[in-house]
Design an enzyme around this catalytic site. Sequence first.
Site, PDB file in Angstrom:
ATOM      1  N   SER A 138      -2.356   4.473  19.230  1.00 35.33           N
ATOM      2  CA  SER A 138      -3.263   3.661  20.054  1.00 35.33           C
ATOM      3  C   SER A 138      -3.196   4.118  21.513  1.00 35.33           C
ATOM      4  CB  SER A 138      -2.897   2.178  19.959  1.00 35.33           C
ATOM      5  OG  SER A 138      -3.089   1.708  18.649  1.00 35.33           O
TER       6      SER A 138
ATOM      7  N   ARG B 210       5.421   7.916  11.546  1.00 34.53           N
ATOM      8  CA  ARG B 210       4.732   9.165  11.858  1.00 34.53           C
ATOM      9  C   ARG B 210       5.703  10.314  12.040  1.00 34.53           C
ATOM     10  NH1 ARG B 210       1.663   6.236  16.581  1.00 34.53           N
ATOM     11  NH2 ARG B 210       3.622   5.146  16.340  1.00 34.53           N
TER      12      ARG B 210
ATOM     13  N   LYS C  75       4.437  -3.639  25.947  1.00 29.72           N
ATOM     14  CA  LYS C  75       3.447  -2.571  25.768  1.00 29.72           C
ATOM     15  C   LYS C  75       2.203  -2.756  26.631  1.00 29.72           C
ATOM     16  CE  LYS C  75       4.448  -0.386  21.430  1.00 29.72           C
ATOM     17  NZ  LYS C  75       3.845   0.149  20.210  1.00 29.72           N
TER      18      LYS C  75
ATOM     19  N   HIS D 117      -3.528   3.374  11.368  1.00 28.72           N
ATOM     20  CA  HIS D 117      -3.232   2.040  10.827  1.00 28.72           C
ATOM     21  C   HIS D 117      -4.039   1.775   9.555  1.00 28.72           C
ATOM     22  CE1 HIS D 117      -2.609   1.050  15.327  1.00 28.72           C
ATOM     23  NE2 HIS D 117      -1.405   1.009  14.803  1.00 28.72           N
TER      24      HIS D 117
HETATM   25  P1  ADP Z   1       3.973  -1.733  17.401  1.00 32.50           P
HETATM   26  O1  ADP Z   1       3.803  -2.172  18.800  1.00 32.50           O
HETATM   27  O2  ADP Z   1       4.493  -2.805  16.508  1.00 32.50           O
HETATM   28  O3  ADP Z   1       4.665  -0.428  17.182  1.00 32.50           O
HETATM   29  P2  ADP Z   1       1.501  -0.401  16.697  1.00 32.50           P
HETATM   30  O4  ADP Z   1       0.171  -1.042  16.638  1.00 32.50           O
HETATM   31  O5  ADP Z   1       1.718   0.697  17.660  1.00 32.50           O
HETATM   32  O6  ADP Z   1       2.470  -1.604  16.911  1.00 32.50           O
HETATM   33  O7  ADP Z   1       1.911   0.112  15.248  1.00 32.50           O
HETATM   34  C1  ADP Z   1       2.020  -0.756  14.159  1.00 32.50           C
HETATM   35  C2  ADP Z   1       2.611  -0.009  12.991  1.00 32.50           C
HETATM   36  O8  ADP Z   1       1.738   1.022  12.583  1.00 32.50           O
HETATM   37  C3  ADP Z   1       3.945   0.682  13.266  1.00 32.50           C
HETATM   38  O9  ADP Z   1       4.725   0.608  12.105  1.00 32.50           O
HETATM   39  C4  ADP Z   1       3.542   2.101  13.571  1.00 32.50           C
HETATM   40  O10 ADP Z   1       4.584   3.017  13.294  1.00 32.50           O
HETATM   41  C5  ADP Z   1       2.408   2.270  12.583  1.00 32.50           C
HETATM   42  N1  ADP Z   1       1.473   3.318  12.987  1.00 32.50           N
HETATM   43  C6  ADP Z   1       0.866   3.476  14.191  1.00 32.50           C
HETATM   44  N2  ADP Z   1       0.091   4.578  14.210  1.00 32.50           N
HETATM   45  C7  ADP Z   1       0.223   5.151  12.972  1.00 32.50           C
HETATM   46  C8  ADP Z   1      -0.290   6.331  12.352  1.00 32.50           C
HETATM   47  N3  ADP Z   1      -1.082   7.180  13.009  1.00 32.50           N
HETATM   48  N4  ADP Z   1       0.076   6.591  11.070  1.00 32.50           N
HETATM   49  C9  ADP Z   1       0.906   5.743  10.428  1.00 32.50           C
HETATM   50  N5  ADP Z   1       1.438   4.634  10.954  1.00 32.50           N
HETATM   51  C10 ADP Z   1       1.107   4.331  12.201  1.00 32.50           C
END
Ligand code: ADP
Length: 165
Positions: free
Chosen positions: A129, A91, A42, A18
């Site tokens: 996460s 990703r 989630k 992130h």
């Molecule tokens: P959500 O529940 O909205 O998917 P996340 O916190 O899992 O929330 O992810 C928020 C955003 O960050 C999403 O667009 C996700 O694809 C992106 N994201 C999560 N991990 C990574 C990573 N390792 N690299 C790039 N983008 C990421």
Amino acid sequence: MGKKALYPGSFDPVTYGHINIIKRASKIFSEVTIAVIENPEKKPVFSREKRSKILKESCRNFSGIKVDTYDGLTVEYAKSISASVIIRGLRSVSDFEGEMQMAVMNKKMRKNLDTIFLMTDPEYAHISSSLVKEVAKYGGELSHFVPDASEAALQSKFHDENFDC
Ligand code: ADP
């Protein structure tokens, strides 16, 4: 005045994946609001307040970043903060399908709001996460995956009996 962007997500907790997206987005847009959303599907480990606090701490040295939360439609919240762009990170191909569906829905609801995808830098492509929480549960090393504030919160969540989320 430059464009404002909204980066919504669960951030349970924020990872270096992130952070990579946040840093790059902040170079493109004049202001980036990171918004922590509930997403009960989630089943988050940390409360929204805790997730916001971890994010604020992790982004304290970056400029042009705000951290907030909202309930309801992303398009409405984006309008309320005058953001013209939603940022999402990608990703893998498996991220793409759900992301595209959401982007199209949002576009239908508000046609002057665009979703912009930033491809993860390859060294962060494996970080999520949920995997980080698995590693934390079994006492693995976290410092390569998450900033200090997330690491401390994960340690206390999984290895401190008096944890208060
Ligand atoms: P959500 O529940 O909205 O998917 P996340 O916190 O899992 O929330 O992810 C928020 C955003 O960050 C999403 O667009 C996700 O694809 C992106 N994201 C999560 N991990 C990574 C990573 N390792 N690299 C790039 N983008 C990421």
